[in-house]
Design an enzyme around this catalytic site. Structure first.
Site, PDB file in Angstrom:
ATOM      1  N   SER A  67       0.829  -1.205   0.000  1.00 52.68           N
ATOM      2  CA  SER A  67       0.000   0.000   0.000  1.00 52.68           C
ATOM      3  C   SER A  67       0.866   1.257   0.000  1.00 52.68           C
ATOM      4  O   SER A  67       2.001   1.260   0.466  1.00 52.68           O
ATOM      5  CB  SER A  67      -0.895   0.027   1.248  1.00 52.68           C
TER       6      SER A  67
HETATM    7  N1  SAH Z   1      -0.734  -4.599   3.990  1.00 48.74           N
HETATM    8  C1  SAH Z   1      -0.192  -5.039   2.735  1.00 48.74           C
HETATM    9  C2  SAH Z   1      -1.206  -4.863   1.632  1.00 48.74           C
HETATM   10  C3  SAH Z   1      -1.046  -5.878   0.575  1.00 48.74           C
HETATM   11  S1  SAH Z   1      -2.281  -5.803  -0.672  1.00 48.74           S
HETATM   12  C4  SAH Z   1       1.085  -4.289   2.383  1.00 48.74           C
HETATM   13  O1  SAH Z   1       1.168  -3.098   2.669  1.00 48.74           O
HETATM   14  O2  SAH Z   1       1.973  -4.882   1.768  1.00 48.74           O
HETATM   15  C5  SAH Z   1      -3.586  -6.745   0.029  1.00 48.74           C
HETATM   16  C6  SAH Z   1      -3.261  -8.150   0.435  1.00 48.74           C
HETATM   17  O3  SAH Z   1      -4.483  -8.795   0.782  1.00 48.74           O
HETATM   18  C7  SAH Z   1      -2.631  -8.998  -0.671  1.00 48.74           C
HETATM   19  O4  SAH Z   1      -1.422  -9.528  -0.208  1.00 48.74           O
HETATM   20  C8  SAH Z   1      -3.678 -10.082  -0.920  1.00 48.74           C
HETATM   21  O5  SAH Z   1      -3.117 -11.339  -1.276  1.00 48.74           O
HETATM   22  C9  SAH Z   1      -4.389 -10.148   0.417  1.00 48.74           C
HETATM   23  N2  SAH Z   1      -5.722 -10.743   0.367  1.00 48.74           N
HETATM   24  C10 SAH Z   1      -6.652 -10.655  -0.620  1.00 48.74           C
HETATM   25  N3  SAH Z   1      -7.748 -11.347  -0.295  1.00 48.74           N
HETATM   26  C11 SAH Z   1      -7.520 -11.898   0.938  1.00 48.74           C
HETATM   27  C12 SAH Z   1      -8.283 -12.728   1.821  1.00 48.74           C
HETATM   28  N4  SAH Z   1      -9.516 -13.151   1.518  1.00 48.74           N
HETATM   29  N5  SAH Z   1      -7.715 -13.098   2.989  1.00 48.74           N
HETATM   30  C13 SAH Z   1      -6.457 -12.675   3.345  1.00 48.74           C
HETATM   31  N6  SAH Z   1      -5.690 -11.900   2.553  1.00 48.74           N
HETATM   32  C14 SAH Z   1      -6.220 -11.514   1.367  1.00 48.74           C
END
Ligand code: SAH
Length: 213
Positions: free
Chosen positions: A64
């Site tokens: 993010s």
């Molecule tokens: N906080 C992270 C954001 C990553 S993007 C950072 O700053 O790096 C969002 C993340 O949510 C991705 O890694 C994706 O794989 C995960 N995601 C999507 N659907 C999900 C679900 N149902 N359960 C858990 N994680 C999920």
């Protein structure tokens, strides 16, 4: 795993930028000053790590934007020792920021590659969440519930009931809700059955995926 004075200088500039964009919670800004974001990115993006931008990580996901991390962390009103559930561990950057704020962090990721990669990275940086798990965040983490705070870092088409039910009374859920773009939404649990809802403008996240591998 090199964190130099040059990186620290760039982090200071980023923190000042976040202040001008309206982030005022000093505990959030302090935590973000500590965490070396460049180590959460593929090294080809290292030079850009302290720009206020999202970048691609493994498995087609994104880390993010710093402003978004700061905005969500500020809405959570984190206090030391609080139990926080994060849905979407991704790169682990948001996890690290919450740990630096003194929270006990439980985080769930559904992409196995990211789960493995981040599980290895965080201890190397001496960042120790309480629990990292591979699974579906729509279900929350019933074994460890209830939580003081819950943060969802992917765009949710609907608010999962499991997450609302795993919140303590007085607890806060910060979740971006929507399909193409999302409205940052805060739920505060007033009683067993009553939730106060506040909305805070538009953001864009990768989707919170359901029932897919
Ligand atoms: N906080 C992270 C954001 C990553 S993007 C950072 O700053 O790096 C969002 C993340 O949510 C991705 O890694 C994706 O794989 C995960 N995601 C999507 N659907 C999900 C679900 N149902 N359960 C858990 N994680 C999920």
């Amino acid at each position: 795993m090199n964190d130099s004075l040059k990186h620290l200088g760039k982090r200071r500039q980023l923190i000042e930028l976040l202040r001008t964009k309206g982030i005022s919670d000093e505990t959030v800004l302090e935590a973000m000053l500590k965490i070396p974001r460049h180590l959460f990115l593929n090294s080809s993006f290292e030079d850009f790590a302290y720009e206020d931008k999202a970048f691609p990580i493994a498995a087609g996901q994104t880390i993010s934007q710093p402003y978004t991390v700061a905005f969500q962390s500020q809405l959570l009103q984190v206090k030391p020792e609080e139990k926080i559930l994060e849905i979407g561990t991704g790169s682990g950057y948001q996890t690290a920021v919450l740990c630096a704020m003194g929270a006990k962090v439980y985080s769930v990721e559904r992409q196995v590659d990211l789960f493995k990669q981040t599980s290895l990275l965080l201890p190397k940086l001496n960042i120790r969440p309480k629990h990292l798990s591979f699974g579906d965040g729509y279900k929350g983490l019933p074994t460890f519930a209830p939580f003081d705070k819950i943060i969802v870092t992917a765009g949710a088409p609907v608010v999962p009931n499991a997450l609302l039910s795993q919140l303590k009374i007085g607890g806060r859920l910060v979740i971006p809700v929507g399909v193409n773009d999302q409205i940052m939404t805060l739920y505060i649990r007033q009683t067993e059955l009553r939730f106060e809802k506040h909305e805070f403008g538009n953001f864009r996240f990768v989707p919170l995926l359901e029932n897919k591998s």
